[in-house]
Design a protein around this motif. Structure first.
Motif, PDB file in Angstrom:
ATOM      1  N   PHE A 141       0.851  -1.195   0.000  1.00 55.46           N
ATOM      2  CA  PHE A 141       0.000   0.000   0.000  1.00 55.46           C
ATOM      3  C   PHE A 141       0.880   1.236   0.000  1.00 55.46           C
ATOM      4  O   PHE A 141       1.885   1.308   0.728  1.00 55.46           O
ATOM      5  CB  PHE A 141      -0.909   0.026   1.224  1.00 55.46           C
ATOM      6  N   VAL A 142       0.533   2.229  -0.829  1.00 55.56           N
ATOM      7  CA  VAL A 142       1.261   3.497  -0.900  1.00 55.56           C
ATOM      8  C   VAL A 142       0.256   4.639  -0.948  1.00 55.56           C
ATOM      9  O   VAL A 142      -0.737   4.573  -1.699  1.00 55.56           O
ATOM     10  CB  VAL A 142       2.185   3.565  -2.141  1.00 55.56           C
ATOM     11  N   SER A 143       0.493   5.667  -0.134  1.00 58.68           N
ATOM     12  CA  SER A 143      -0.294   6.896  -0.161  1.00 58.68           C
ATOM     13  C   SER A 143       0.665   8.064  -0.343  1.00 58.68           C
ATOM     14  O   SER A 143       1.474   8.351   0.547  1.00 58.68           O
ATOM     15  CB  SER A 143      -1.098   7.061   1.138  1.00 58.68           C
ATOM     16  N   ALA A 144       0.606   8.731  -1.504  1.00 61.03           N
ATOM     17  CA  ALA A 144       1.518   9.829  -1.829  1.00 61.03           C
ATOM     18  C   ALA A 144       0.767  11.152  -1.860  1.00 61.03           C
ATOM     19  O   ALA A 144      -0.410  11.205  -2.272  1.00 61.03           O
ATOM     20  CB  ALA A 144       2.190   9.577  -3.168  1.00 61.03           C
ATOM     21  N   GLU A 145       1.437  12.222  -1.420  1.00 62.38           N
ATOM     22  CA  GLU A 145       0.834  13.559  -1.376  1.00 62.38           C
ATOM     23  C   GLU A 145       1.721  14.564  -2.099  1.00 62.38           C
ATOM     24  O   GLU A 145       2.950  14.509  -2.001  1.00 62.38           O
ATOM     25  CB  GLU A 145       0.644  14.019   0.073  1.00 62.38           C
ATOM     26  N   LEU A 146       1.083  15.488  -2.794  1.00 62.24           N
ATOM     27  CA  LEU A 146       1.770  16.595  -3.444  1.00 62.24           C
ATOM     28  C   LEU A 146       1.202  17.890  -2.890  1.00 62.24           C
ATOM     29  O   LEU A 146       0.015  18.184  -3.084  1.00 62.24           O
ATOM     30  CB  LEU A 146       1.584  16.527  -4.963  1.00 62.24           C
ATOM     31  N   TRP A 147       2.042  18.663  -2.151  1.00 60.72           N
ATOM     32  CA  TRP A 147       1.601  19.873  -1.461  1.00 60.72           C
ATOM     33  C   TRP A 147       2.089  21.127  -2.194  1.00 60.72           C
ATOM     34  O   TRP A 147       3.177  21.150  -2.757  1.00 60.72           O
ATOM     35  CB  TRP A 147       2.144  19.904  -0.032  1.00 60.72           C
ATOM     36  N   ALA A 148       1.279  22.195  -2.112  1.00 58.90           N
ATOM     37  CA  ALA A 148       1.673  23.511  -2.610  1.00 58.90           C
ATOM     38  C   ALA A 148       0.928  24.570  -1.824  1.00 58.90           C
ATOM     39  O   ALA A 148      -0.257  24.394  -1.499  1.00 58.90           O
ATOM     40  CB  ALA A 148       1.373  23.650  -4.099  1.00 58.90           C
ATOM     41  N   ASP A 149       1.603  25.685  -1.477  1.00 61.15           N
ATOM     42  CA  ASP A 149       0.952  26.783  -0.764  1.00 61.15           C
ATOM     43  C   ASP A 149       1.740  28.057  -0.992  1.00 61.15           C
ATOM     44  O   ASP A 149       2.836  28.043  -1.555  1.00 61.15           O
ATOM     45  CB  ASP A 149       0.846  26.476   0.738  1.00 61.15           C
ATOM     46  N   ASN A 150       1.195  29.193  -0.559  1.00 62.69           N
ATOM     47  CA  ASN A 150       1.823  30.496  -0.766  1.00 62.69           C
ATOM     48  C   ASN A 150       2.527  31.028   0.466  1.00 62.69           C
ATOM     49  O   ASN A 150       2.981  32.168   0.480  1.00 62.69           O
ATOM     50  CB  ASN A 150       0.771  31.515  -1.222  1.00 62.69           C
ATOM     51  N   ARG A 151       2.633  30.228   1.548  1.00 63.74           N
ATOM     52  CA  ARG A 151       3.249  30.692   2.780  1.00 63.74           C
ATOM     53  C   ARG A 151       4.457  29.835   3.165  1.00 63.74           C
ATOM     54  O   ARG A 151       4.901  29.873   4.290  1.00 63.74           O
ATOM     55  CB  ARG A 151       2.239  30.682   3.940  1.00 63.74           C
ATOM     56  N   SER A 152       4.962  29.070   2.223  1.00 64.31           N
ATOM     57  CA  SER A 152       6.161  28.245   2.435  1.00 64.31           C
ATOM     58  C   SER A 152       5.997  27.261   3.592  1.00 64.31           C
ATOM     59  O   SER A 152       6.951  26.949   4.293  1.00 64.31           O
ATOM     60  CB  SER A 152       7.388  29.137   2.687  1.00 64.31           C
ATOM     61  N   LEU A 153       4.760  26.794   3.826  1.00 63.25           N
ATOM     62  CA  LEU A 153       4.575  25.725   4.800  1.00 63.25           C
ATOM     63  C   LEU A 153       5.111  24.402   4.268  1.00 63.25           C
ATOM     64  O   LEU A 153       5.449  23.503   5.030  1.00 63.25           O
ATOM     65  CB  LEU A 153       3.091  25.576   5.159  1.00 63.25           C
ATOM     66  N   SER A 154       5.185  24.302   2.933  1.00 64.40           N
ATOM     67  CA  SER A 154       5.721  23.108   2.289  1.00 64.40           C
ATOM     68  C   SER A 154       7.040  23.450   1.622  1.00 64.40           C
ATOM     69  O   SER A 154       7.276  24.587   1.210  1.00 64.40           O
ATOM     70  CB  SER A 154       4.741  22.567   1.235  1.00 64.40           C
ATOM     71  N   SER A 155       7.927  22.479   1.540  1.00 62.27           N
ATOM     72  CA  SER A 155       9.211  22.660   0.887  1.00 62.27           C
ATOM     73  C   SER A 155       9.209  21.898  -0.435  1.00 62.27           C
ATOM     74  O   SER A 155       8.343  21.062  -0.690  1.00 62.27           O
ATOM     75  CB  SER A 155      10.353  22.159   1.777  1.00 62.27           C
ATOM     76  N   GLY A 156      10.207  22.171  -1.263  1.00 63.46           N
ATOM     77  CA  GLY A 156      10.264  21.533  -2.567  1.00 63.46           C
ATOM     78  C   GLY A 156      11.056  20.245  -2.582  1.00 63.46           C
ATOM     79  O   GLY A 156      11.574  19.862  -3.631  1.00 63.46           O
ATOM     80  N   VAL A 157      11.158  19.577  -1.451  1.00 61.63           N
ATOM     81  CA  VAL A 157      11.947  18.355  -1.379  1.00 61.63           C
ATOM     82  C   VAL A 157      11.029  17.145  -1.253  1.00 61.63           C
ATOM     83  O   VAL A 157       9.864  17.247  -0.894  1.00 61.63           O
ATOM     84  CB  VAL A 157      12.935  18.395  -0.185  1.00 61.63           C
TER      85      VAL A 157
END
Length: 276
Positions: free
Chosen positions: A37-53
């Motif tokens: 089982f695999v659950s993958a997430e792709l995050w994006a926001d305008n306040r840099s709560l997420s990083s590009g790594v």
């Protein structure tokens, strides 16, 4: 989603949050006794709560990974044993909201209005009894330490003070990943007189740091080992019109008794389901 909020210094962090997440899940059975089982997430926001790594196993960064494997594990099925190996989310307890026995719960608190449970690298086993009514046994081992994520400084949930100082130092030293720091726990469950009852024992390192005051507002984060003994029970009454949930835990750290908590919740399932 879009959230607007007040901030003491709007120029520093902005006063609005726009974020989005794409979740993709997949399950594959290779044999009757092996499943992935695999659950993958792709995050994006305008306040840099997420990083590009891409996500790391331990999830110790101040920002959530832009590409994150929330869960990725293998299930092994046997006659009366099931095993789960890999990054997975653990959830213990029968009460609603606050679960004092949920010692394997690390969370992402970057947004306190929407905390998310983090996946932990571990091994989990379930033993199912041969005869109905006997005890069910669960065993958990988490060899690597993952703390709860507090989020970035100078955001709406971790603002700077008037003089620019922070309430928690940036240089946080997490416990090393050694056998002595591994977390483990076990739980026995059984149905007794129409009650679903579970008793648990665990030894883990707290996912949220305590503090040792160094002077003024500055503290040194301390991640304490703790041992917990817990008990939870739940049942339905009045032809399943009502539910009762009870849960309690006694926690001890090296300095002695650290905390105890008991919770009793009575709910009506029809109200939770939004029925009249």
């Amino acid at each position: 989603r879009f959230i607007s909020y007040l901030h003491a210094d709007p120029a520093a962090d902005g006063n609005a949050l726009a974020e989005g997440v794409l979740t993709v899940e997949g399950r594959r059975a290779f044999t009757p006794g092996l499943e992935a089982f695999v659950s993958a997430e792709l995050w994006a926001d305008n306040r840099s709560l997420s990083s590009g790594v891409v996500s790391q196993i331990h999830d110790r960064a101040a920002r959530r990974p832009g590409v994150n494997a929330a869960e990725a594990y293998l299930n092994f099925f046997f006659d009366r044993w099931d095993w789960r190996l890999g990054k997975q989310k653990f959830s213990w307890g029968a009460a609603d909201g606050i679960n004092p026995t949920d010692v394997f719960g690390a969370f992402d608190y970057a947004d306190l209005l929407d905390p998310r449970r983090l996946g932990l690298l571990g091994l989990r086993g379930f033993y199912y009894p041969k005869n109905e009514g006997d005890f069910t046994f669960e065993w958990v081992c988490v060899p690597s330490y993952t703390p709860s994520r507090a989020g970035r400084l100078n955001t709406r949930w971790r603002p700077l003070l008037e003089n620019g100082a922070t309430a928690v130092p940036v240089d946080v030293r997490y416990p090393r990943n050694t056998p002595a720091n591994a977390g483990y726990g076990m739980k026995l469950s059984r149905r007794i007189l129409e009650w679903d009852v579970s008793a648990s024992y665990s030894r883990v390192i707290d996912d949220v740091a305590g503090g040792e005051r160094l002077g003024g507002i500055f503290v040194r984060p301390l991640f304490l080992k703790k041992r917990s003994v817990g008990l939870d029970a739940s049942r339905t009454i009045d032809n399943s019109q009502w539910e009762i949930h009870a849960e309690g835990a006694l926690t001890v750290t090296p300095s002695g008794l650290d905390d105890y908590f008991v919770q009793l919740v009575v709910v009506q399932p029809s109200l939770l389901a939004g029925e009249a």
